[in-house]
Design a protein around this motif. Structure first.
Motif, PDB file in Angstrom:
ATOM      1  N   PRO A   1       0.815  -1.233   0.000  1.00 16.36           N
ATOM      2  CA  PRO A   1       0.000   0.000   0.000  1.00 16.36           C
ATOM      3  C   PRO A   1       0.839   1.270   0.000  1.00 16.36           C
ATOM      4  CG  PRO A   1      -0.793  -1.564   1.646  1.00 16.36           C
ATOM      5  CD  PRO A   1       0.520  -2.083   1.169  1.00 16.36           C
ATOM      6  N   ARG A   2       2.021   1.216   0.637  1.00 13.52           N
ATOM      7  CA  ARG A   2       2.898   2.395   0.652  1.00 13.52           C
ATOM      8  C   ARG A   2       3.480   2.654  -0.730  1.00 13.52           C
ATOM      9  NH1 ARG A   2       4.673   0.033   5.704  1.00 13.52           N
ATOM     10  NH2 ARG A   2       6.597  -0.719   4.733  1.00 13.52           N
ATOM     11  N   ALA A   3       3.670   1.572  -1.506  1.00 12.07           N
ATOM     12  CA  ALA A   3       4.236   1.721  -2.852  1.00 12.07           C
ATOM     13  C   ALA A   3       3.195   2.221  -3.840  1.00 12.07           C
ATOM     14  CB  ALA A   3       4.808   0.392  -3.328  1.00 12.07           C
ATOM     15  N   ASN A   4       1.935   1.815  -3.656  1.00 21.38           N
ATOM     16  CA  ASN A   4       0.880   2.205  -4.599  1.00 21.38           C
ATOM     17  C   ASN A   4      -0.459   2.233  -3.867  1.00 21.38           C
ATOM     18  OD1 ASN A   4      -0.931   2.542  -6.679  1.00 21.38           O
ATOM     19  ND2 ASN A   4       0.033   1.054  -8.036  1.00 21.38           N
ATOM     20  N   ARG A   5      -0.856   3.420  -3.418  1.00 25.23           N
ATOM     21  CA  ARG A   5      -2.108   3.558  -2.672  1.00 25.23           C
ATOM     22  C   ARG A   5      -3.310   3.272  -3.560  1.00 25.23           C
ATOM     23  NH1 ARG A   5      -1.902   5.016   2.204  1.00 25.23           N
ATOM     24  NH2 ARG A   5      -4.129   5.523   2.242  1.00 25.23           N
ATOM     25  N   GLY A   6      -3.110   3.353  -4.870  1.00 29.26           N
ATOM     26  CA  GLY A   6      -4.208   3.064  -5.784  1.00 29.26           C
ATOM     27  C   GLY A   6      -4.630   1.601  -5.759  1.00 29.26           C
ATOM     28  N   LEU A   7      -3.780   0.743  -5.175  1.00 30.91           N
ATOM     29  CA  LEU A   7      -4.107  -0.678  -5.095  1.00 30.91           C
ATOM     30  C   LEU A   7      -4.785  -1.053  -3.780  1.00 30.91           C
ATOM     31  CD1 LEU A   7      -0.812  -2.290  -6.531  1.00 30.91           C
ATOM     32  CD2 LEU A   7      -2.979  -1.911  -7.722  1.00 30.91           C
ATOM     33  N   LEU A   8      -5.013  -0.072  -2.930  1.00 33.01           N
ATOM     34  CA  LEU A   8      -5.532  -0.350  -1.598  1.00 33.01           C
ATOM     35  C   LEU A   8      -6.886  -1.065  -1.635  1.00 33.01           C
ATOM     36  CD1 LEU A   8      -4.694  -0.064   1.315  1.00 33.01           C
ATOM     37  CD2 LEU A   8      -5.834   2.168   1.391  1.00 33.01           C
ATOM     38  N   GLY A   9      -7.791  -0.608  -2.485  1.00 29.79           N
ATOM     39  CA  GLY A   9      -9.106  -1.237  -2.588  1.00 29.79           C
ATOM     40  C   GLY A   9      -9.002  -2.677  -3.045  1.00 29.79           C
ATOM     41  N   TRP A  10      -8.189  -2.909  -4.089  1.00 28.05           N
ATOM     42  CA  TRP A  10      -7.994  -4.276  -4.575  1.00 28.05           C
ATOM     43  C   TRP A  10      -7.375  -5.148  -3.497  1.00 28.05           C
ATOM     44  CZ3 TRP A  10      -3.092  -6.425  -4.757  1.00 28.05           C
ATOM     45  CH2 TRP A  10      -3.030  -7.731  -5.253  1.00 28.05           C
ATOM     46  N   LEU A  11      -6.380  -4.606  -2.778  1.00 24.77           N
ATOM     47  CA  LEU A  11      -5.660  -5.385  -1.778  1.00 24.77           C
ATOM     48  C   LEU A  11      -6.590  -5.827  -0.650  1.00 24.77           C
ATOM     49  CD1 LEU A  11      -2.944  -6.531  -0.869  1.00 24.77           C
ATOM     50  CD2 LEU A  11      -2.464  -4.338   0.250  1.00 24.77           C
TER      51      LEU A  11
END
Length: 586
Positions: free
Chosen positions: A185-195
């Motif tokens: 999440p720190r590398a790409n906050r845009g993936l937070l929902g998917w993660l």
């Protein structure tokens, strides 16, 4: 030469060296030796910017300022200060004048000359001497105890039932993925929902972790499985006799003695016999054993490669030839040949016998000369997945042949390879993975940095009558930029298989893979998953000026136990290109 009565094979005049006691008194004696050490030419850099990268700093000093450093070392994890080493005193002083007071990232660097570190071996010995009064000294370590120490270092899990070894490794791989989970999440906050959706389906992991694959159905294959070992030639700890085996510990621990490998569980019996026979050669000769502390002596290493299917055997004798006259070196080579042709060694049936000179370290150079074939053919042949593979001395080939077949099958299943797939095999070595998959796909394109390995991969393709393959030589990040390499962009079903060295793949190679718009699937094979995490992060970073193409996200991971009796384990991670469909499906 007379080996029957045990007389000397070779008379080499011993080199006069300091006694152990003399060396112990001075932990900086190594600085007086003629061989190169960057500790002589070291600077300490402080007052570094709050945010910077080691790669950035290297570019600054080597590319921008043209200071030609040997290495950059960070003694602390926080990176608040570091060491820079150079080739000579002139280069060090020149760099000091340039760097001290230099403004970088709105910070003025503070640079000074740095003291060399003490020899860790001598330092350890001195500490042991100071901490043990004569009447309270521990008993001297005997050969039996030394061998036990060595076995614990080489195969620390040998005492555990195999099922328990696998459980430990699965837990370790899970912990590594949990660490990835925190960093993603720190590398790409845009993936937070998917993660978050992904974690709900995978017990908190960023991807599905499948059951560890292993040879547990045939436990006999979990011992004596190594097809390659590099054995140290040294002295035993008790009798000071030459031994060909493994060190009982590290140089930093103050240990240079060697123990025999008779009871090491992952070394095959045929290899143990070959080692014992070469040890007999060393003991019957008068040639001295190499001393890593003083850089004196000659016999240094024996590398053994063994095909467990064809039983073909390769030996590589590494000799430190400093202070050896060339005629003595030539005599030694002839006597090794005679030993394996007419002497005791002929019973080993060596198919490929090489000799390699070693030398003192020189700045910017390696310490080994090219290999010289003394006897037999230049390669041995191993069989895997119904194919024959030529293995040369420097070729990369997985050390566990039987487990490699399991690994390749796992890669095939994860990558969803079919008759229309083009496989991009990055760090292909001698082509074992790509050639094994060739019959199931449309085409294989291999990339490998070692020219010898590429040549061997091409020969392996011819040997197995495989025609839908092509191999390129060079660094992955450079080869993928070549014009003749661009045609994979026109392929509809393209999958990349990455099997890099332990340190991982260069960031530039990762960036180039991301640029391939038609590359939707990627399989990453890592023998050091902790080190590979940074590559995983780079794959997942959002698009930017340097990161073209949508990120790759992890879908599934499979551990494969390639190294029974040890804590090491391969991890295969299957990535897919991120799309809104991934977001919706979780």
């Amino acid at each position: 030469m007379n080996t029957e009565n045990g007389s000397n094979i070779l008379d080499v005049k011993p080199v006069e060296v300091k006694s152990v006691q003399q060396v112990e008194l001075d932990p900086f004696a190594y600085l007086e030796r003629n061989d190169f050490t960057s500790e002589k030419f070291k600077l300490e850099v402080r007052n570094l910017p709050k945010y910077y990268g080691i790669v950035e700093f290297k570019k600054l000093i080597n590319q921008q300022l043209k200071l030609n450093s040997v290495k950059v070392k960070t003694p602390t994890r926080n990176g608040k200060w570091l060491y820079v080493c150079f080739h000579s005193d002139e280069e060090k002083i020149s760099a000091l004048n340039v760097l001290n007071g230099y403004s970088w990232k709105n910070t003025v660097l503070e640079v000074s000359e740095a003291k060399a570190v003490p020899d860790p071996l001598v330092k350890k010995r001195n500490e042991q001497f100071e901490n043990n009064a004569p009447d309270t000294k521990k008993p001297k370590l005997c050969n039996v105890e030394a061998e036990k120490q060595m076995i614990e270092n080489v195969t620390p899990l040998h005492h555990l039932p195999y099922e328990e070894q696998l459980t430990q490794k699965e837990k370790c791989m899970r912990n590594i993925l949990l660490d990835y989970n925190k960093r993603l999440p720190r590398a790409n906050r845009g993936l937070l929902g998917w993660l978050r959706k992904q974690q709900s389906n995978t017990n908190g992991l960023p991807c599905e972790l499948l059951k560890i694959q292993s040879l547990k159905e045939d436990v006999k294959k979990c011992v004596g499985y190594r097809n390659k070992c590099e054995f140290t030639i040294g002295m035993d700890i008790e009798n000071k006799e030459p031994v060909v085996g493994f060190r009982i510990g590290t140089y930093v621990q103050g240990k240079t003695c060697v123990a025999p490998i008779d009871n090491v569980s992952n070394v095959p019996e045929q290899m143990k016999v070959a080692v014992k026979v070469f040890q007999n050669f060393i003991r019957k000769s008068n040639i001295t054993v190499f001393n890593p502390e003083t850089y004196t002596g000659h016999c240094r290493q024996l590398t053994v490669r063994l095909s467990l299917k064809t039983e073909q055997l390769m030996l590589i004798c590494v000799v430190h030839t400093e202070n050896m006259e060339e005629n003595i070196v030539e005599t030694l080579k002839k006597q090794i040949i005679d030993y394996y042709t007419e002497g005791e060694g002929k019973f080993c049936k060596v198919d490929s016998l090489f000799f390699q000179k070693a030398k003192k370290r020189v700045a910017g150079e390696g310490n080994l000369f090219p290999l010289e074939l003394l006897k037999g053919q230049e390669y041995i042949v191993e069989e895997m997945n119904g194919l024959k593979f030529r293995i040369s001395p420097e070729s990369f080939f997985q050390v566990n042949t039987a487990a490699s077949e399991i690994l390749i099958q796992s890669v095939k299943e994860l990558a969803l390879i079919n008759s229309k797939t083009t496989v991009l095999d990055i760090c292909c070595g001698t082509g074992t993975i790509g050639l094994s998959l060739a019959k199931d796909c449309a085409r294989v394109i291999g990339v490998e940095i070692l020219e010898e390995a590429v040549n061997m991969a091409k020969l392996n393709a011819i040997e197995n009558n495989i025609k839908n393959v092509q191999f390129f030589c060079g660094k992955a990040e450079e080869v993928m930029n070549r014009r003749e390499f661009q045609y994979p962009e026109n392929v509809d079903d393209l999958v990349a298989i990455v099997d890099p060295p332990r340190a991982g793949l260069h960031n530039k190679a990762i960036e180039l893979l991301r640029r391939m718009k038609n590359l939707k699937r990627l399989v990453y094979i890592s023998c050091n998953p902790k080190a590979a995490l940074q590559n995983f992060i780079t794959l997942a970073m959002p698009e930017s000026k340097t990161k073209y193409g949508a990120p790759f996200i992890p879908i599934k991971a499979i551990p494969v136990d390639m190294f029974p009796q040890t804590p090491h384990c391969e991890l295969i991670v299957y990535f897919e290109r991120y799309t809104e469909n991934n977001e919706n499906n979780g």
